[in-house]
Design a protein around this motif. Structure first.
Motif, PDB file in Angstrom:
ATOM      1  N   LEU A   5       0.838  -1.184   0.000  1.00 45.12           N
ATOM      2  CA  LEU A   5       0.000   0.000   0.000  1.00 45.12           C
ATOM      3  C   LEU A   5       0.879   1.243   0.000  1.00 45.12           C
ATOM      4  N   THR A   6       0.344   2.341  -0.480  1.00 40.39           N
ATOM      5  CA  THR A   6       1.076   3.597  -0.420  1.00 40.39           C
ATOM      6  C   THR A   6       1.128   4.092   1.024  1.00 40.39           C
ATOM      7  N   GLU A   7       2.002   5.058   1.292  1.00 41.61           N
ATOM      8  CA  GLU A   7       2.086   5.611   2.642  1.00 41.61           C
ATOM      9  C   GLU A   7       0.755   6.219   3.060  1.00 41.61           C
ATOM     10  N   GLU A   8       0.089   6.882   2.108  1.00 44.16           N
ATOM     11  CA  GLU A   8      -1.205   7.492   2.413  1.00 44.16           C
ATOM     12  C   GLU A   8      -2.245   6.434   2.764  1.00 44.16           C
ATOM     13  N   GLN A   9      -2.223   5.319   2.048  1.00 43.23           N
ATOM     14  CA  GLN A   9      -3.182   4.249   2.322  1.00 43.23           C
ATOM     15  C   GLN A   9      -2.890   3.573   3.656  1.00 43.23           C
ATOM     16  N   GLU A  10      -1.621   3.393   3.980  1.00 43.38           N
ATOM     17  CA  GLU A  10      -1.270   2.819   5.280  1.00 43.38           C
ATOM     18  C   GLU A  10      -1.717   3.731   6.403  1.00 43.38           C
ATOM     19  N   LEU A  11      -1.542   5.035   6.217  1.00 40.72           N
ATOM     20  CA  LEU A  11      -1.975   5.996   7.226  1.00 40.72           C
ATOM     21  C   LEU A  11      -3.492   5.981   7.365  1.00 40.72           C
ATOM     22  N   LEU A  12      -4.191   5.888   6.241  1.00 39.51           N
ATOM     23  CA  LEU A  12      -5.658   5.824   6.263  1.00 39.51           C
ATOM     24  C   LEU A  12      -6.128   4.601   7.036  1.00 39.51           C
ATOM     25  N   GLN A  13      -5.512   3.459   6.792  1.00 35.14           N
ATOM     26  CA  GLN A  13      -5.906   2.224   7.463  1.00 35.14           C
ATOM     27  C   GLN A  13      -5.598   2.282   8.954  1.00 35.14           C
TER      28      GLN A  13
END
Length: 377
Positions: A5-13
């Motif tokens: 996942l992208t960093e943004e997606q990891e942060l979202l999760q």
């Protein structure tokens, strides 16, 4: 090949998991099972404030313009927390149908209110024949009084009791035209002739029978072209299947964690039961199956996010994940022993939820038929 996942997606999760752990502990889930509404308006409003409800909507309609894969990551965490909410029916089904088939005026009227957490929607699709198939629709919509008159019965309509708008799938042409004579309608559930009756389910989720008895709707309530609703609905059902898979993956992952921890702590014959091969192999298989289900789900979600066809991939994911979640809860209960079935223990919440999600939008054999059709078999 990078599956990360992208960093943004990891942060979202991570943000979603932290929020749900704080706002939706298991005690809240248990209380909502007996609550009349079946969801928490307070949590729903906070989800909207975080941008989750309108995550995939264009910014001009109050959304964030995120991808469907982004939304899937949030739904996975919702499945992990077994949070009952209208997100699936409102954003994934209702909101997506408005984006796919709605006019500019319809999108402007509904999407901002949905994104703000002020409007709840639901899809009235499946009928007493129990088939998630456009050819099985018997509800009719006939022209009358400069609008349409709806007659028919829908089953398993989620959140119908709290919905501000129902999207009804009705037949507006000859039965011989099959899926080519279906039209979508936006219906106010408080309209004269609409009756809503609760159905009892193993998971205590809020599903209803909705009867349309000479229900009149105006012309402007038609969603999409006349006799051409199926292509829009079919695409959105692919979104729905993937969203359900994400919820099941999240739930199965939590079952694995709970059961692994128990197997490490429970001692029999002087040893933790997790060291016994009969249990350790079950847990190893569970971990393997869940990872497979997750990647099938992510692949299908990515395809939809990229505007690629995903009918086969969505059906593959649903067929597989149905069985993974069911097996995970079965094995989890077997390893826990009798206490796994006790209402006081949390595992039964996931066991019951797995059965409801498995049936929603079609069981595994139904999905296999779709995969076979996509393979021209």
């Amino acid at each position: 090949m990078d599956f990360a996942l992208t960093e943004e997606q990891e942060l979202l999760q991570t943000t979603a998991r932290d929020f749900l752990q704080q706002e939706c502990p298991i005690t809240v889930v248990r209380n909502l099972e007996t609550d009349e509404k079946g969801y928490s308006p307070e949590i729903w409003k906070k989800m909207a404030d975080l941008g989750w409800v309108g995550l995939t909507f264009p910014e001009e309609f109050g959304g964030i313009g995120g991808s469907f894969l982004d939304l899937v990551l949030i739904i996975e965490e919702i499945g992990r927390a077994v949070l009952p909410s209208p997100l699936f029916t409102t954003t994934v089904l209702g909101g997506q149908l408005l984006m796919e088939a709605g006019t500019q005026a319809q999108q402007q009227e509904y999407l901002p209110k949905i994104a703000a957490g002020e409007w709840i929607m639901s899809l009235a699709f499946v009928e007493p024949n129990g088939l998630y198939d456009g050819n099985a629709i018997e509800t009719t919509a006939k022209p009358g009084n400069e609008g349409y008159v709806l007659n028919g019965t829908k089953l398993f309509v989620e959140n119908a009791h709290i919905a501000n708008t129902l999207i009804c799938v009705a037949r507006t042409g000859p039965v011989a035209y099959r899926e080519g004579s279906l039209t979508l309608f936006l219906v106010d559930p408080h309209t004269s002739g609409v009756s809503i009756n609760a159905l009892k389910t193993i998971s205590h989720d809020r599903v209803y029978e909705v009867v349309f008895d000479n229900v009149w709707v105006p012309q402007e309530s038609r969603l999409g072209p006349l006799n051409a609703g199926w292509p829009f609905l079919a695409k959105v059902l692919d979104h729905g299947k993937i969203a359900l898979c994400a919820e099941m993956v999240g739930g199965a992952q939590r079952v694995l964690e709970m059961t692994t921890q128990y197997a490490k702590e429970r001692v029999q014959f002087g040893s933790p039961i997790g060291r016994f091969q009969a249990n350790s192999f079950k847990l190893a298989d569970m971990a393997t199956l869940i990872d497979g289900a997750r990647f099938l789900t992510y692949e299908a979600a990515w395809r939809l996010s990229e505007g690629l066809p995903a009918t086969k991939e969505a059906a593959m994911a649903k067929a597989y994940t149905n069985e993974v979640y069911r097996q995970a809860t079965n094995d989890g209960i077997q390893i826990h022993g009798a206490m796994g079935f006790m209402m006081e223990y949390d595992l039964q919440l996931y066991f019951r939820r797995a059965r409801a999600l498995e049936a929603n939008l079609g069981h595994s054999d139904f999905q296999r038929e779709i995969v076979a059709q996509e393979m021209a078999l």
